[in-house]
Design a protein around this motif. Structure first.
Motif, PDB file in Angstrom:
ATOM      1  N   GLY A  47       0.804  -1.330   0.046  1.00 16.45           N
ATOM      2  CA  GLY A  47      -0.173  -0.017  -0.198  1.00 16.45           C
ATOM      3  C   GLY A  47       0.819   1.146  -0.049  1.00 16.45           C
ATOM      4  N   SER A  48       0.600   2.164  -0.774  1.00 16.94           N
ATOM      5  CA  SER A  48       1.229   3.337  -1.024  1.00 16.94           C
ATOM      6  C   SER A  48       1.031   4.193   0.194  1.00 16.94           C
ATOM      7  CB  SER A  48       0.720   4.226  -2.073  1.00 16.94           C
ATOM      8  OG  SER A  48       1.510   5.431  -2.254  1.00 16.94           O
ATOM      9  N   GLY A  49       1.986   4.634   0.770  1.00 16.72           N
ATOM     10  CA  GLY A  49       2.037   5.681   2.080  1.00 16.72           C
ATOM     11  C   GLY A  49       2.071   4.881   3.335  1.00 16.72           C
ATOM     12  N   THR A  50       2.177   3.971   3.209  1.00 17.14           N
ATOM     13  CA  THR A  50       2.074   2.868   4.571  1.00 17.14           C
ATOM     14  C   THR A  50       3.536   2.560   5.068  1.00 17.14           C
ATOM     15  OG1 THR A  50       2.155   0.756   3.385  1.00 17.14           O
ATOM     16  CG2 THR A  50      -0.103   1.808   3.700  1.00 17.14           C
ATOM     17  N   ASN A  51       3.509   1.917   6.371  1.00 15.71           N
ATOM     18  CA  ASN A  51       4.811   1.663   7.168  1.00 15.71           C
ATOM     19  C   ASN A  51       5.312   0.564   6.207  1.00 15.71           C
ATOM     20  OD1 ASN A  51       6.684   1.659   9.220  1.00 15.71           O
ATOM     21  ND2 ASN A  51       5.776  -0.090   9.697  1.00 15.71           N
ATOM     22  N   GLN A  52       4.560  -0.452   5.890  1.00 14.04           N
ATOM     23  CA  GLN A  52       5.132  -1.808   5.082  1.00 14.04           C
ATOM     24  C   GLN A  52       5.822  -1.256   3.897  1.00 14.04           C
ATOM     25  OE1 GLN A  52       2.203  -1.613   6.600  1.00 14.04           O
ATOM     26  NE2 GLN A  52       0.298  -1.928   5.327  1.00 14.04           N
ATOM     27  N   GLU A  53       5.249  -0.127   3.188  1.00 13.23           N
ATOM     28  CA  GLU A  53       6.003   0.344   2.006  1.00 13.23           C
ATOM     29  C   GLU A  53       7.263   0.887   2.419  1.00 13.23           C
ATOM     30  OE1 GLU A  53       5.673   4.048  -1.540  1.00 13.23           O
ATOM     31  OE2 GLU A  53       4.815   4.173   0.511  1.00 13.23           O
ATOM     32  N   LYS A  54       7.505   1.550   3.363  1.00 14.18           N
ATOM     33  CA  LYS A  54       8.922   2.175   3.882  1.00 14.18           C
ATOM     34  C   LYS A  54       9.572   0.875   4.101  1.00 14.18           C
ATOM     35  CE  LYS A  54       7.054   6.139   3.646  1.00 14.18           C
ATOM     36  NZ  LYS A  54       7.339   7.272   2.632  1.00 14.18           N
ATOM     37  N   ILE A  55       9.302  -0.101   4.909  1.00 14.81           N
ATOM     38  CA  ILE A  55      10.019  -1.343   5.377  1.00 14.81           C
ATOM     39  C   ILE A  55      10.352  -1.999   3.805  1.00 14.81           C
ATOM     40  CG2 ILE A  55       9.874  -3.692   6.049  1.00 14.81           C
ATOM     41  CD1 ILE A  55       8.341  -2.538   8.054  1.00 14.81           C
ATOM     42  N   LEU A  56       9.689  -2.151   2.849  1.00 14.68           N
ATOM     43  CA  LEU A  56      10.009  -2.845   1.639  1.00 14.68           C
ATOM     44  C   LEU A  56      11.013  -2.045   0.903  1.00 14.68           C
ATOM     45  CD1 LEU A  56       9.163  -5.585   0.180  1.00 14.68           C
ATOM     46  CD2 LEU A  56       7.304  -4.101  -0.902  1.00 14.68           C
ATOM     47  N   VAL A  57      11.026  -0.662   0.894  1.00 16.17           N
ATOM     48  CA  VAL A  57      11.791  -0.002   0.009  1.00 16.17           C
ATOM     49  C   VAL A  57      13.202  -0.035   0.814  1.00 16.17           C
ATOM     50  CG1 VAL A  57      12.489   2.495  -0.303  1.00 16.17           C
ATOM     51  CG2 VAL A  57      10.279   1.691  -0.712  1.00 16.17           C
ATOM     52  N   GLU A  58      13.354   0.073   2.305  1.00 11.11           N
ATOM     53  CA  GLU A  58      14.644  -0.145   2.819  1.00 11.11           C
ATOM     54  C   GLU A  58      15.102  -1.722   2.656  1.00 11.11           C
ATOM     55  OE1 GLU A  58      16.229   1.897   4.633  1.00 11.11           O
ATOM     56  OE2 GLU A  58      14.953   3.231   4.004  1.00 11.11           O
ATOM     57  N   TRP A  59      14.365  -2.773   2.504  1.00 13.25           N
ATOM     58  CA  TRP A  59      14.781  -4.008   2.351  1.00 13.25           C
ATOM     59  C   TRP A  59      15.321  -4.105   0.703  1.00 13.25           C
ATOM     60  CZ3 TRP A  59      11.643  -8.995   3.853  1.00 13.25           C
ATOM     61  CH2 TRP A  59      11.534  -9.036   5.051  1.00 13.25           C
ATOM     62  N   SER A  60      14.537  -3.459  -0.233  1.00 12.14           N
ATOM     63  CA  SER A  60      15.228  -3.316  -1.503  1.00 12.14           C
ATOM     64  C   SER A  60      16.392  -2.703  -1.572  1.00 12.14           C
ATOM     65  CB  SER A  60      14.252  -2.377  -2.555  1.00 12.14           C
ATOM     66  OG  SER A  60      14.651  -2.455  -3.694  1.00 12.14           O
ATOM     67  N   LYS A  61      16.707  -1.471  -0.866  1.00 11.12           N
ATOM     68  CA  LYS A  61      18.174  -0.936  -0.812  1.00 11.12           C
ATOM     69  C   LYS A  61      19.023  -1.855   0.078  1.00 11.12           C
ATOM     70  CE  LYS A  61      16.172   3.836  -0.134  1.00 11.12           C
ATOM     71  NZ  LYS A  61      16.070   4.869   1.046  1.00 11.12           N
ATOM     72  N   GLN A  62      18.775  -2.670   0.916  1.00 10.77           N
ATOM     73  CA  GLN A  62      19.734  -3.609   1.237  1.00 10.77           C
ATOM     74  C   GLN A  62      20.044  -4.633   0.364  1.00 10.77           C
ATOM     75  OE1 GLN A  62      18.943  -5.296   5.219  1.00 10.77           O
ATOM     76  NE2 GLN A  62      17.465  -3.536   5.497  1.00 10.77           N
ATOM     77  N   ASP A  63      19.263  -5.118  -0.347  1.00 10.36           N
ATOM     78  CA  ASP A  63      19.458  -6.058  -1.641  1.00 10.36           C
ATOM     79  C   ASP A  63      20.490  -5.589  -2.553  1.00 10.36           C
ATOM     80  OD1 ASP A  63      17.971  -8.184  -0.509  1.00 10.36           O
ATOM     81  OD2 ASP A  63      16.013  -7.436  -1.486  1.00 10.36           O
ATOM     82  N   VAL A  64      20.069  -4.269  -2.788  1.00 10.44           N
ATOM     83  CA  VAL A  64      21.095  -3.792  -3.842  1.00 10.44           C
ATOM     84  C   VAL A  64      22.410  -3.417  -3.301  1.00 10.44           C
ATOM     85  CG1 VAL A  64      21.245  -1.579  -5.452  1.00 10.44           C
ATOM     86  CG2 VAL A  64      19.115  -2.622  -5.331  1.00 10.44           C
TER      87      VAL A  64
END
Length: 319
Positions: A182-199
């Motif tokens: 969901g856009s604007g949710t806390n879970q979005e922020k977490i998923l974005v951080e996870w993606s950065k960690q993967d990269v």
């Protein structure tokens, strides 16, 4: 009145401090069948006024005799947290139940308002709503504008199509995967951080997808357009149990790490209401009404032992 019998998934009874795939989670006995009353006649728990708590309510609110409560259940809502009954207008679920019980302790008449997620915070900012009760996660950024009283643990779940081989316990497990959030949710922020960690670790970024409605998200999941959907654990487990087409691939704290995420009653910062909310919640916990409300929606595993005023928030920025 219509009732719906559902076997709620084991995921609803699992509460973890960090992420874990199903095979790594503690073994928990499956929950028995639970009858969910989704009709407009909810027969809610409404405790009697407690004078000591009611005395803490600011005079401007006490004078109205009402507590206006914003609940972000627009659209199809988020069972079993907040959604509309079979009459398509009555707000039901754990979040409105908790808010109505709090109002009872404070000697106020609850005025529930169905709003969008964005409208909920606009209403709090403008003073239209005294209180927000809508699965709101405490974050450090939100604490700059709002006061909180925590009342439930914040657990998230990765929901996948039934039979999927995907298991999620760490960021690497969703590297290169198509995951809706969901856009604007806390879970979005977490998923974005996870993606950065993967990269940063030389792995592909998460391919994050957004849909306007739950229905569109689940259609995409069923058709294979996405690999997973990250959302609140109670909502995911409820859908798993009632639809029978998906399963939980892993759960984690709303912090996305060992830091515990917390869901809280939310009010505009420094409006004087937060101590009354804490006193009311503590009374609900003491009397056993709190446990009965969570048990009604099979959310006992997410219970807290006491409400905290402005507890440590997640460092991830929220909306």
């Amino acid at each position: 009145m219509r009732t719906r019998s559902v076997f709620l998934a084991v995921a609803l009874a699992v509460s973890l401090g960090a992420c874990a795939a199903p095979d790594e989670a503690p073994k928990v006995a499956a929950a028995a069948a639970v009858k969910i009353n989704d009709g407009p006649d909810q027969n809610r728990i409404v405790p009697a006024r407690v004078d000591a708590a009611a005395a803490l309510v600011p005079e401007r609110i006490r004078a109205t005799g009402k507590l206006t409560i914003g609940v972000g259940a627009a659209g199809s809502g988020f069972p079993p947290l907040a959604f509309t009954a079979t009459d398509n207008k009555t707000l039901i679920g754990n979040e409105p139940d908790i808010a109505v019980a709090v109002a009872g302790v404070l000697g106020l008449e609850p005025q529930l308002a169905n709003t969008s997620w964005e409208g909920l915070f606009i209403g709090l900012d403008s003073g239209r709503y005294d209180l927000g009760a809508s699965n709101i996660t405490v974050t450090e950024q939100r604490k700059q504008k709002y006061d909180f009283v925590s009342y439930r643990k914040d657990d998230l779940a990765f929901e996948v199509k039934k039979g999927s081989a995907l298991k999620v316990a760490a960021p690497k497990d969703v590297a290169g995967k198509k995951v809706a959030v969901g856009s604007g949710t806390n879970q979005e922020k977490i998923l974005v951080e996870w993606s950065k960690q993967d990269v940063a670790n030389g792995l592909p970024a998460v391919d994050i997808k957004y849909y306007q409605t739950n229905q569109a998200t689940y259609l995409a999941l069923g058709s294979g357009q996405i690999d997973a959907y990250l959302g609140p654990n109670p909502t995911a487990a409820y859908h798993v149990a009632t639809a029978g087409q998906t399963e939980i691939a892993g759960t984690c704290s709303g912090a996305g790490s060992a830091l515990p995420g917390l869901i809280a009653l939310t009010t505009k910062k420094d409006n004087g209401l937060v101590q009354a909310l804490k006193a009311a919640l503590d009374e609900l916990i003491r009397s056993g009404a709190y446990a009965r409300i969570l048990g009604r929606w099979n959310l006992t595993a997410e219970a807290v032992t006491a409400g905290e005023v402005n507890p440590p928030g997640l460092p991830i920025e929220g909306k």
